[in-house]
Design a protein around this motif. Structure first.
Motif, PDB file in Angstrom:
ATOM      1  N   ASN A  45       0.816  -1.210   0.000  1.00 10.21           N
ATOM      2  CA  ASN A  45       0.000   0.000   0.000  1.00 10.21           C
ATOM      3  C   ASN A  45       0.855   1.270   0.000  1.00 10.21           C
ATOM      4  O   ASN A  45       0.440   2.297  -0.533  1.00 10.21           O
ATOM      5  CB  ASN A  45      -0.967  -0.007   1.186  1.00 10.21           C
ATOM      6  CG  ASN A  45      -2.151  -0.931   0.942  1.00 10.21           C
ATOM      7  OD1 ASN A  45      -2.378  -1.362  -0.198  1.00 10.21           O
ATOM      8  ND2 ASN A  45      -2.893  -1.244   1.992  1.00 10.21           N
ATOM      9  N   SER A  48       1.847   1.652  -3.595  1.00 13.63           N
ATOM     10  CA  SER A  48       0.708   2.118  -4.393  1.00 13.63           C
ATOM     11  C   SER A  48       0.259   3.525  -4.027  1.00 13.63           C
ATOM     12  O   SER A  48      -0.550   4.112  -4.738  1.00 13.63           O
ATOM     13  CB  SER A  48      -0.483   1.177  -4.204  1.00 13.63           C
ATOM     14  OG  SER A  48      -0.288  -0.012  -4.909  1.00 13.63           O
ATOM     15  N   LEU A  50      -1.451   4.265  -1.272  1.00 13.60           N
ATOM     16  CA  LEU A  50      -2.660   4.267  -0.441  1.00 13.60           C
ATOM     17  C   LEU A  50      -2.314   4.618   1.004  1.00 13.60           C
ATOM     18  O   LEU A  50      -3.142   5.151   1.734  1.00 13.60           O
ATOM     19  CB  LEU A  50      -3.329   2.892  -0.463  1.00 13.60           C
ATOM     20  CG  LEU A  50      -4.058   2.494  -1.738  1.00 13.60           C
ATOM     21  CD1 LEU A  50      -4.559   1.063  -1.621  1.00 13.60           C
ATOM     22  CD2 LEU A  50      -5.213   3.424  -2.031  1.00 13.60           C
ATOM     23  N   VAL A  70      -2.059   8.127  -5.889  1.00 13.60           N
ATOM     24  CA  VAL A  70      -2.313   6.751  -6.318  1.00 13.60           C
ATOM     25  C   VAL A  70      -2.426   6.662  -7.839  1.00 13.60           C
ATOM     26  O   VAL A  70      -1.799   5.803  -8.473  1.00 13.60           O
ATOM     27  CB  VAL A  70      -3.616   6.209  -5.672  1.00 13.60           C
ATOM     28  CG1 VAL A  70      -3.806   4.749  -6.011  1.00 13.60           C
ATOM     29  CG2 VAL A  70      -3.576   6.391  -4.168  1.00 13.60           C
ATOM     30  N   GLU A  71      -3.218   7.563  -8.441  1.00 11.78           N
ATOM     31  CA  GLU A  71      -3.455   7.433  -9.882  1.00 11.78           C
ATOM     32  C   GLU A  71      -2.186   7.697 -10.690  1.00 11.78           C
ATOM     33  O   GLU A  71      -2.016   7.165 -11.781  1.00 11.78           O
ATOM     34  CB  GLU A  71      -4.609   8.330 -10.338  1.00 11.78           C
ATOM     35  CG  GLU A  71      -4.467   9.811 -10.051  1.00 11.78           C
ATOM     36  CD  GLU A  71      -5.189  10.241  -8.768  1.00 11.78           C
ATOM     37  OE1 GLU A  71      -5.247   9.424  -7.814  1.00 11.78           O
ATOM     38  OE2 GLU A  71      -5.662  11.382  -8.718  1.00 11.78           O
ATOM     39  N   VAL A  74      -0.196   4.483 -10.606  1.00 15.47           N
ATOM     40  CA  VAL A  74      -0.774   3.554 -11.583  1.00 15.47           C
ATOM     41  C   VAL A  74      -0.307   3.933 -12.993  1.00 15.47           C
ATOM     42  O   VAL A  74       0.054   3.072 -13.791  1.00 15.47           O
ATOM     43  CB  VAL A  74      -2.318   3.572 -11.497  1.00 15.47           C
ATOM     44  CG1 VAL A  74      -2.931   2.822 -12.663  1.00 15.47           C
ATOM     45  CG2 VAL A  74      -2.779   2.963 -10.184  1.00 15.47           C
ATOM     46  N   GLN A  80      -1.404  -2.785  -8.405  1.00 18.86           N
ATOM     47  CA  GLN A  80      -1.599  -3.719  -7.292  1.00 18.86           C
ATOM     48  C   GLN A  80      -2.896  -4.507  -7.475  1.00 18.86           C
ATOM     49  O   GLN A  80      -3.941  -3.926  -7.779  1.00 18.86           O
ATOM     50  CB  GLN A  80      -1.666  -2.950  -5.951  1.00 18.86           C
ATOM     51  CG  GLN A  80      -1.828  -3.900  -4.774  1.00 18.86           C
ATOM     52  CD  GLN A  80      -2.148  -3.231  -3.448  1.00 18.86           C
ATOM     53  OE1 GLN A  80      -2.807  -3.811  -2.607  1.00 18.86           O
ATOM     54  NE2 GLN A  80      -1.673  -2.004  -3.239  1.00 18.86           N
ATOM     55  N   PRO A  82      -5.223  -6.183  -5.122  1.00 14.69           N
ATOM     56  CA  PRO A  82      -5.352  -6.231  -3.668  1.00 14.69           C
ATOM     57  C   PRO A  82      -5.820  -7.597  -3.168  1.00 14.69           C
ATOM     58  O   PRO A  82      -6.313  -8.418  -3.934  1.00 14.69           O
ATOM     59  CB  PRO A  82      -6.384  -5.151  -3.369  1.00 14.69           C
ATOM     60  CG  PRO A  82      -7.157  -5.002  -4.610  1.00 14.69           C
ATOM     61  CD  PRO A  82      -6.249  -5.351  -5.749  1.00 14.69           C
TER      62      PRO A  82
ATOM     63  N   ARG B 187     -11.508   1.503  -3.069  1.00 18.24           N
ATOM     64  CA  ARG B 187     -10.134   1.032  -2.991  1.00 18.24           C
ATOM     65  C   ARG B 187      -9.702   0.393  -4.313  1.00 18.24           C
ATOM     66  O   ARG B 187      -8.650   0.719  -4.865  1.00 18.24           O
ATOM     67  CB  ARG B 187     -10.065   0.002  -1.866  1.00 18.24           C
ATOM     68  CG  ARG B 187      -8.755  -0.275  -1.310  1.00 18.24           C
ATOM     69  CD  ARG B 187      -8.960  -1.321  -0.200  1.00 18.24           C
ATOM     70  NE  ARG B 187      -8.054  -2.418  -0.424  1.00 18.24           N
ATOM     71  CZ  ARG B 187      -6.768  -2.357  -0.117  1.00 18.24           C
ATOM     72  NH1 ARG B 187      -6.272  -1.270   0.445  1.00 18.24           N
ATOM     73  NH2 ARG B 187      -5.983  -3.362  -0.372  1.00 18.24           N
ATOM     74  N   LEU B 191      -6.931   1.689  -7.181  1.00 19.49           N
ATOM     75  CA  LEU B 191      -5.800   0.846  -7.581  1.00 19.49           C
ATOM     76  C   LEU B 191      -5.740   0.573  -9.082  1.00 19.49           C
ATOM     77  O   LEU B 191      -4.764   0.035  -9.572  1.00 19.49           O
ATOM     78  CB  LEU B 191      -5.820  -0.479  -6.809  1.00 19.49           C
ATOM     79  CG  LEU B 191      -5.402  -0.341  -5.337  1.00 19.49           C
ATOM     80  CD1 LEU B 191      -5.574  -1.655  -4.604  1.00 19.49           C
ATOM     81  CD2 LEU B 191      -3.955   0.138  -5.230  1.00 19.49           C
ATOM     82  N   GLY B 193      -6.288   3.212 -11.024  1.00 20.22           N
ATOM     83  CA  GLY B 193      -5.950   4.533 -11.546  1.00 20.22           C
ATOM     84  C   GLY B 193      -7.111   5.496 -11.710  1.00 20.22           C
ATOM     85  O   GLY B 193      -6.971   6.538 -12.335  1.00 20.22           O
TER      86      GLY B 193
END
Lengths: 239, 301
Positions: A45, A48, A50, A70-71, A74, A80, A82, B187, B191, B193
């Motif tokens: 996390n 990533s 988070l 986060v974006e 990515v 990730q 999860p 969430r 993840l 994007g």
């Protein structure tokens, strides 16, 4: 490719990670093993974005990504998958997959990618119009991996892909992980199931109470008596 | 004739039900995308009505242009409220219990409600009770024995257009699907994007815009006061009837409530109308808490 240097993280006053360092080289499968609550998921996390790192650096291809959103992480190709069943239950399988490609605007290329994912997971092609919430546990795990592939990862981080799956399904999932790896995607694998994880990995780290306590080539770890005792059911020391 | 009376009551119940449905949808969009129950929904409606009044009467804009002004202004109010106060409150929270973290957010919406009411009262223009000119004027229309004002037809038409547009938006556009994904699993959305913060802003913007449209539609039928936001209770009841989850649920819930309220007015007493939404909320919560269309939520293990 990915370098974690002296990572610290905490939840409120509770420290979750202390001085965690690990490397994933391009084209490698690296596993991060440890018991429940050791900090494996927290490590992912942090990468990533988070969870904010309280100290240390996370470097991806020579860029410090520890302060990125986060974006944006990515966008750099770190995806990730999860733990658990983190899918969009009330949307179709195909919508779930196409959302994986959200950052990629080229619809033509996304369609081609979708065809490739369906080739890898024929089961998902069969069920493309079904609500994702109606899939079985194994299918949901495949859906999450497929969705991550739609995002065109360069580094795929899998959090406990074997969780709650029957041994046959675990084997299937790990076969797919090997296939993904062969296509040139680096993989950071978090697992409690040390046996299967060490089997596919080239290098491994063992996390205990938020600290890396052991690391080395996967084959060496698999033979290490300490690892055997704690994570492989103690088979080597049994008489 | 009693049956004529009831038919007429049903028809006008459908009209007010449409407005309830719009506000209910506004509440549901915020709830589903941010888990926050928005207690400022009524005040957003009121603000929309007053912005419309100002645009139409003071700036003498045309009706279609006024619609655009209200939607844009309300979208901005909603998105900024999410971006500044709510994001700040979210950032400061710290507890392991996600439900407890929602309480300050809900309280913030109550604060927004009072803030908007206070802000509108300060404008000297609102001291007098006013009425927004209707979208369509002219002789009422007879459908069989039922009489409908042209404004009533306009309300139904606008609601239908808005609902079709939203169905298309949520069903087929990239952003609409991303919004649904974010509301189902933030969430997982993050993840892959999807920018969750922007999605929340869009959701609040849309919700405020919808409340604004409802304000424009309702204001010609009501006396405009800074307290007119109290109609939000009816929207809550409509949303709860529909299960607080879907667009169809909101429309059906709104119409059921509108018609029911009018029937109560005729068959029981006009005073009982005001209590209807509360009784409905209680009955639904006791007898069928998931509403008519809601499913009991997929529980996360």
């Amino acid at each position: 490719m990915l370098r974690i240097e002296g990572l610290h993280a905490s939840y409120g006053k509770v420290s979750a990670l202390e001085n965690v360092s690990l490397n994933v080289e391009a084209g490698q499968i690296v596993c991060l093993l440890g018991a429940n609550g050791a900090g494996k998921t927290t490590t992912l996390n942090c990468v990533s974005g988070l969870v904010a790192a309280a100290g240390g650096r996370i470097v991806f291809e020579d860029e410090d990504i520890s302060r990125l959103r986060v974006e944006d992480i990515v966008r750099r190709g770190i995806i990730q998958v999860p733990e658990g069943r983190e899918i969009f239950t009330a949307m179709s399988v195909e919508d779930n997959l196409m959302l994986g490609a959200w950052q990629h605007k080229n619809n033509q290329r996304n369609r081609e990618q979708l065809a490739q994912v369906y080739d890898l997971f024929p089961r998902l092609r069969e069920r493309h119009a079904q609500f994702a919430g109606t899939l079985s546990g194994g299918e949901q795990q495949m859906l999450m991996i497929g969705r991550a592939l739609m995002a065109k990862p360069r580094l795929l981080m899998l959090d406990e892909p074997s969780l709650g799956l029957s041994p046959i399904l675990v084997q299937q999932v790990f076969d797919i992980i090997k296939t993904i790896h062969k296509s040139g995607i680096a993989i950071l694998l978090v697992e409690q199931n040390a046996r299967v994880a060490l089997d596919v990995s080239s290098y491994g780290y063992i996390l205990e109470n938020g600290e890396i306590n052991l690391h080395g080539p996967a084959s060496a770890l698999a033979e290490n008596p300490q690892v055997h005792e704690a994570y492989l059911g103690g088979a080597a020391v049994r008489h | 004739m009693m049956s004529d009376l009831l038919l007429q009551a049903a028809a006008s119940g459908v009209v007010t039900g449409c407005v309830y449905a719009l506000v209910a949808l506004s509440l549901v969009i915020v709830y589903k995308s941010t888990d926050v129950v928005n207690f400022a929904g009524g005040e957003l409606l009121m603000l929309g009505g007053y912005i419309g009044l100002l645009a139409l009467v003071y700036f003498e804009l045309s009706y279609p242009l006024m619609f655009v002004v209200v939607i844009v202004a309300m979208y901005a109010v909603g998105a900024l409220f999410e971006r500044i106060p709510l994001t700040t409150v979210r950032g400061q929270r710290y507890s392991k219990n996600a439900e407890a973290d929602l309480v300050p957010l809900v309280v913030a919406t109550i604060g927004l409600g009072y803030l908007l009411k206070g802000a509108v009262r300060v404008v000297p223009y609102t001291e007098e009770v006013r009425r927004l000119p209707p979208l369509l004027e002219g002789a009422p229309i007879f459908i069989g024995d039922v009489i409908l004002l042209k404004q009533d037809i306009a309300i139904i038409a606008v609601t239908v257009v808005v609902m079709i547009a939203l169905t298309g938006f949520f069903g087929w556009t990239r952003t609409g699907k991303a919004l649904r994904a974010t509301s189902q699993n933030p969430r997982a959305a993050a993840l892959i994007g999807i920018p969750v913060k922007s999605m929340r802003m869009i959701a609040w913007g849309l919700a405020a815009g919808l409340a604004g449209i409802a304000g424009i539609l309702l204001s010609p039928k009501l006396l405009m006061t800074p307290d007119m936001g109290n109609v939000v209770m009816l929207a809550f009841a409509a949303a709860i009837i529909g299960g607080f989850s879907s667009l169809v649920g909101c429309v059906v819930g709104g119409i059921i409530l509108g018609v029911l309220q009018n029937f109560v007015g005729i068959l029981i007493s006009p005073q009982a109308m005001a209590v209807t939404p509360f009784v409905v909320i209680m009955l639904i919560l006791v007898l069928r808490p998931q509403g008519l269309f809601g499913e009991l939520a997929f529980k996360k293990v």
